[in-house]
Motif scaffolding. Structure first.
Motif, short mmCIF file in Angstrom:
data_model
loop_
_atom_site.label_atom_id
_atom_site.label_comp_id
_atom_site.label_asym_id
_atom_site.label_seq_id
_atom_site.Cartn_x
_atom_site.Cartn_y
_atom_site.Cartn_z
N GLU A 1 0.92 11.35 -1.95
CA GLU A 1 -0.27 10.66 -2.46
C GLU A 1 -0.83 9.61 -1.50
OE1 GLU A 1 -0.66 10.10 -6.51
OE2 GLU A 1 0.24 12.04 -6.87
N CYS A 2 -0.54 9.80 -0.23
CA CYS A 2 -1.14 8.98 0.82
C CYS A 2 -2.64 9.21 0.85
CB CYS A 2 -0.65 9.51 2.15
SG CYS A 2 0.46 8.50 2.95
N LYS A 3 -3.39 8.14 0.94
CA LYS A 3 -4.85 8.29 1.00
C LYS A 3 -5.39 8.02 2.40
CE LYS A 3 -5.57 9.00 -3.47
NZ LYS A 3 -4.18 9.31 -3.77
N TYR A 4 -4.53 7.46 3.26
CA TYR A 4 -4.96 7.09 4.61
C TYR A 4 -3.87 7.47 5.61
CZ TYR A 4 -8.28 4.09 2.13
OH TYR A 4 -9.28 3.62 1.31
N CYS A 5 -4.27 7.65 6.87
CA CYS A 5 -3.26 7.88 7.91
C CYS A 5 -3.81 7.41 9.26
CB CYS A 5 -2.92 9.37 7.96
SG CYS A 5 -1.76 9.80 9.26
N ILE A 6 -3.02 6.59 9.94
CA ILE A 6 -3.39 6.13 11.29
C ILE A 6 -3.17 7.29 12.26
CG2 ILE A 6 -2.74 4.55 13.17
CD1 ILE A 6 -1.65 2.62 10.97
N ILE A 7 -4.11 7.51 13.15
CA ILE A 7 -3.90 8.49 14.24
C ILE A 7 -4.40 7.90 15.55
CG2 ILE A 7 -3.82 10.68 12.95
CD1 ILE A 7 -6.83 11.01 13.55
N GLY A 8 -3.81 8.36 16.64
CA GLY A 8 -4.28 7.94 17.97
C GLY A 8 -3.94 6.50 18.32
N THR B 1 -11.82 -6.66 -1.58
CA THR B 1 -10.65 -6.47 -0.73
C THR B 1 -9.99 -5.11 -0.95
OG1 THR B 1 -10.23 -8.84 -0.76
CG2 THR B 1 -8.35 -7.45 -0.22
N THR B 2 -9.80 -4.37 0.12
CA THR B 2 -9.01 -3.13 0.03
C THR B 2 -7.79 -3.32 0.92
OG1 THR B 2 -11.01 -1.82 -0.26
CG2 THR B 2 -9.04 -0.62 0.42
N ILE B 3 -6.62 -3.15 0.32
CA ILE B 3 -5.37 -3.31 1.08
C ILE B 3 -4.70 -1.96 1.27
CG2 ILE B 3 -3.03 -4.30 0.99
CD1 ILE B 3 -4.27 -6.76 -0.26
N ILE B 4 -4.32 -1.69 2.50
CA ILE B 4 -3.63 -0.43 2.82
C ILE B 4 -2.34 -0.77 3.55
CG2 ILE B 4 -3.83 1.80 4.02
CD1 ILE B 4 -6.94 1.29 4.01
N LEU B 5 -1.20 -0.43 2.96
CA LEU B 5 0.08 -0.68 3.61
C LEU B 5 0.54 0.59 4.29
CD1 LEU B 5 1.99 -2.57 0.71
CD2 LEU B 5 0.64 -3.58 2.58
N CYS B 6 0.89 0.51 5.57
CA CYS B 6 1.34 1.70 6.31
C CYS B 6 2.80 1.55 6.72
CB CYS B 6 0.46 1.92 7.53
SG CYS B 6 -1.27 2.21 7.13
N PRO B 7 3.73 2.00 5.86
CA PRO B 7 5.15 1.92 6.18
C PRO B 7 5.57 3.15 7.00
CG PRO B 7 4.88 2.82 3.99
CD PRO B 7 3.49 2.63 4.55
N SER B 8 6.87 3.26 7.26
CA SER B 8 7.38 4.46 7.95
C SER B 8 7.29 5.66 7.00
CB SER B 8 8.83 4.23 8.36
OG SER B 8 9.60 4.00 7.19
N THR C 1 -2.15 1.10 -9.20
CA THR C 1 -2.62 -0.23 -8.81
C THR C 1 -3.69 0.00 -7.74
OG1 THR C 1 -1.23 -0.62 -6.85
CG2 THR C 1 -0.23 -1.06 -8.99
N LYS C 2 -4.28 -1.09 -7.25
CA LYS C 2 -5.33 -0.94 -6.22
C LYS C 2 -4.75 -1.01 -4.81
CE LYS C 2 -9.19 -2.44 -8.98
NZ LYS C 2 -9.85 -3.67 -9.44
N ILE C 3 -3.43 -1.11 -4.70
CA ILE C 3 -2.81 -1.10 -3.36
C ILE C 3 -2.75 0.35 -2.87
CG2 ILE C 3 -0.64 -1.50 -2.09
CD1 ILE C 3 -1.95 -4.11 -2.83
N ASN C 4 -3.21 0.56 -1.66
CA ASN C 4 -3.21 1.90 -1.07
C ASN C 4 -2.08 2.02 -0.05
OD1 ASN C 4 -6.03 2.98 -1.95
ND2 ASN C 4 -6.36 0.88 -1.24
N ILE C 5 -1.59 3.24 0.08
CA ILE C 5 -0.53 3.49 1.05
C ILE C 5 -1.04 4.46 2.11
CG2 ILE C 5 1.87 4.27 1.36
CD1 ILE C 5 1.55 1.74 -0.43
#
Ligand code: PGA
Length: 253
Positions: free
Chosen positions: A91-98, A40-47, A61-65
């Motif tokens: 230290e964001c490892k991911y970003c939603i685009i489009g 399981t990989t969890i990625i939380l995308c807040p504001s 931790t293993k929680i990604n932002i």
């Protein structure tokens, strides 16, 4: 063997920053427990405003932002925009685009999304690229034409740097008519779309490390059947990610 899945919580603008902080702190132990499953990989995308705090809370931790968007520009006179460079400092490892909401409300076009894609790659942030067709296009059987067009714009900018970094590239197929509507695409329909998507990726001359997600009205009621679609590597979850118990059920089903 259990399959590996990515679960991306897209909180959109549903929470204020206090609620984002509270979600992270109240559910901290349970989130850590969920993320300790190696499948399981969890990625939380807040504001944007919560990226720094949440990254601090979940440091080591293993929680990604992840972020929900970034500027197509590297820097300069672009009032109100946030650069990929700044995201990397949080230290964001991911970003939603489009995302379709940005395509619709901010009139974003594919050429601009391709620039955002490159900005993220330059800062070693994995893009979560959203693609998908509108209801009318779905009814007119134009889905594959739309997806092809949206993907081509991105595939055109894929260069050797992306390949040498082996950075995960995430593509989220979200039929726009399924987002927030309570109705999801049928399993047969998704089997076809994901098979087609996989072929597009495999046919690329330049090989990329790509994961395919589904998004649109995922809930504890439909997660199990959605997980039966073999080529789906994970889920982009909006409404059901706002309630931790619902999110947890989707992860655990
Ligand atoms: P939803 O949103 O789960 O509320 O349909 C998904 C999304 O927009 O990413």
């Amino acid at each position: 063997m259990r399959k590996q899945y990515l679960f991306v919580a897209n909180w959109k603008m549903n929470f204020n920053i206090n609620q984002e902080f509270n979600f992270a702190t109240h559910n901290y132990d349970d989130l850590i427990k969920l993320s300790e499953d190696s499948n399981t990989t969890i990625i939380l995308c807040p504001s944007f405003l919560s990226l720094y705090d949440l990254n601090k809370i979940f440091k080591e931790t293993k929680i990604n932002i992840g972020a929900q968007d970034c500027s197509p520009h590297s820097k300069g006179p672009y009032t109100g925009q946030i650069s990929a460079e700044s995201l990397s400092f949080t230290e964001c490892k991911y970003c939603i685009i489009g995302h379709s909401e940005r395509r619709e409300f901010n009139k974003e076009i594919d050429a601009e999304i391709a620039k955002k894609f490159m900005q993220l790659i330059n800062h070693k942030i994995s893009p979560i690229l959203c693609i998908g067709e509108k209801l009318q296009e779905y009814k007119e059987n134009k889905t594959l034409d739309i997806l092809k067009y949206q993907l081509e714009k991105i595939f055109n900018v894929i260069n050797t740097e992306i390949i040498s970094q082996n950075l995960p590239i995430i593509i989220a197929y979200e039929p726009i008519w399924a987002i927030g509507s309570g109705s999801t695409a049928s399993i047969d329909y998704l089997e076809n779309i994901f098979t087609w998507l996989k072929i597009q990726i495999e046919n690329l001359e330049k090989k990329i490390n790509c994961k395919l997600l589904y998004g649109g009205s995922i809930s504890p009621d439909n997660a199990k059947s959605l997980k039966s679609v073999k080529l789906i590597d994970g889920f982009l979850i909006g409404k059901s990610s706002l309630d931790f118990q619902e999110f947890k059920k989707i992860v655990e089903l």
